[in-house]
Design an enzyme around this catalytic site. Structure first.
Site, PDB file in Angstrom:
ATOM      1  N   SER A 115       0.854  -1.189   0.000  1.00 36.77           N
ATOM      2  CA  SER A 115       0.000   0.000   0.000  1.00 36.77           C
ATOM      3  C   SER A 115       0.889   1.238   0.000  1.00 36.77           C
ATOM      4  CB  SER A 115      -0.868  -0.003   1.261  1.00 36.77           C
ATOM      5  OG  SER A 115      -1.411   1.279   1.483  1.00 36.77           O
TER       6      SER A 115
ATOM      7  N   TYR B 296      -1.502  -0.570  10.234  1.00 41.49           N
ATOM      8  CA  TYR B 296      -1.579  -0.846   8.790  1.00 41.49           C
ATOM      9  C   TYR B 296      -0.313  -0.354   8.070  1.00 41.49           C
ATOM     10  CZ  TYR B 296      -3.793  -1.238   4.189  1.00 41.49           C
ATOM     11  OH  TYR B 296      -4.097  -1.575   2.890  1.00 41.49           O
TER      12      TYR B 296
END
Ligand code: NJP
Length: 245
Positions: free
Chosen positions: A139, A152
């Site tokens: 990501s 995350y």
């Protein structure tokens, strides 16, 4: 293509789209999620469209599950050409000082250890074949902090690091390990982000998001490229630390 592909987290979102496009390209696809019931409808839809799809239960945070999924693919087709390490989660979004240590660890178990488990289970098979493509979903959050996303961001940075290690060790053996950071994709994960209301991402209109189908198409396209068409961050050539020949 005649290839065999295993996709984790294929019950919805990017994983389901990748499975559909890989099946459309002629691959036999093994779709996995934590429960077989969740992934079965996606596999059935692929089969109805003329593809070859199997649904398996596999919690990526458990190595035995991932190993069993790889073994099931091998038992059915005798090979494993493609692994998409896609399963991942962002919930619960929370600032560090109020984060729940157990929940933080669970994200690490799925997002980091899940990818390691995939590499560890598929690697020996692909090394034996001397071919294979592994795509790890990272990501943009890997390279910058986003408020409320400490778990995350850290996990996706770890995914990039794992990608570099696996690529360094295996590329000379004919295995490509790529990291993909697609950006903001309209999936259930974005619904969690919007619900958290914690940062600017939660205010992004759903129309500003990528269609998961495009990301699935990109994954299938990357897997279709020949081994010499290497795409990705070429970090292993900069300053490699390789084993002695
Ligand atoms: O997520 P979502 P996306 N074991 O929530 C599964 C990354 N990414 O498609 O078990 C096995 O729609 C879950 O299955 P189930 C992101 O970080 C996203 O958006 O049935 N599977 C479901 O199939 C992630 O790595 C964006 O609940 C487990 C799937 O994972 C990947 O792309 C942007 C599991 C999640 O589906 C797919 O995300 C970006 C477990 N323990 C990267 N836990 C974005 N959406 O904007 C969950 O750059 N799953």
């Amino acid at each position: 293509s005649g290839k065999t592909a295993l996709i984790t987290g294929a019950s919805r979102g990017i994983g389901a789209a990748a499975a559909r496009h890989l099946a459309a390209s002629g691959a036999t696809v093994f779709l996995t999620a934590r429960t077989q019931e969740a992934v079965e409808p996606v596999a059935e839809a692929i089969t109805a469209d003329g593809g070859i799809a199997h649904a398996l239960a596999c919690d990526v945070s458990r190595f035995a599950d991932v190993e069993a999924a790889v073994r099931a693919a091998l038992a059915e087709t005798g090979r494993l050409d493609i692994l998409v390490n896609n399963a991942g989660l962002i919930d619960p979004i929370s600032r560090l000082e109020t984060s729940d240590p157990d929940a933080w660890g669970k994200v690490a178990d799925v997002n980091i250890k899940g990818v390691y488990h995939g590499l560890r289970a598929a690697g020996p098979v692909m090394l034996e074949q001397k071919s294979g493509t592994i795509i790890n979903l990272s990501s943009g959050a890997a390279s910058r902090p986003i408020e409320g996303w400490s778990h995350y961001c850290a996990s996706k940075a770890a995914v990039l690091s794992l990608t570099r290690s696996a690529d360094l060790e295996w590329r000379r053996e004919g295995i490509r390990v790529l990291g993909l950071s697609p950006g903001t994709v309209a999936t259930g994960m974005q619904a969690s982000i919007r619900a958290s209301g914690i940062n600017d991402y939660s205010r992004l209109a759903p129309t500003a998001h990528l269609d998961p189908d495009w990301v699935g198409q990109a994954i299938a396209w990357l897997c279709g490229k020949a081994g010499d068409a290497y795409l990705g961050e070429d970090c292993s050539l900069k300053d490699p630390v390789v084993r002695k020949a």
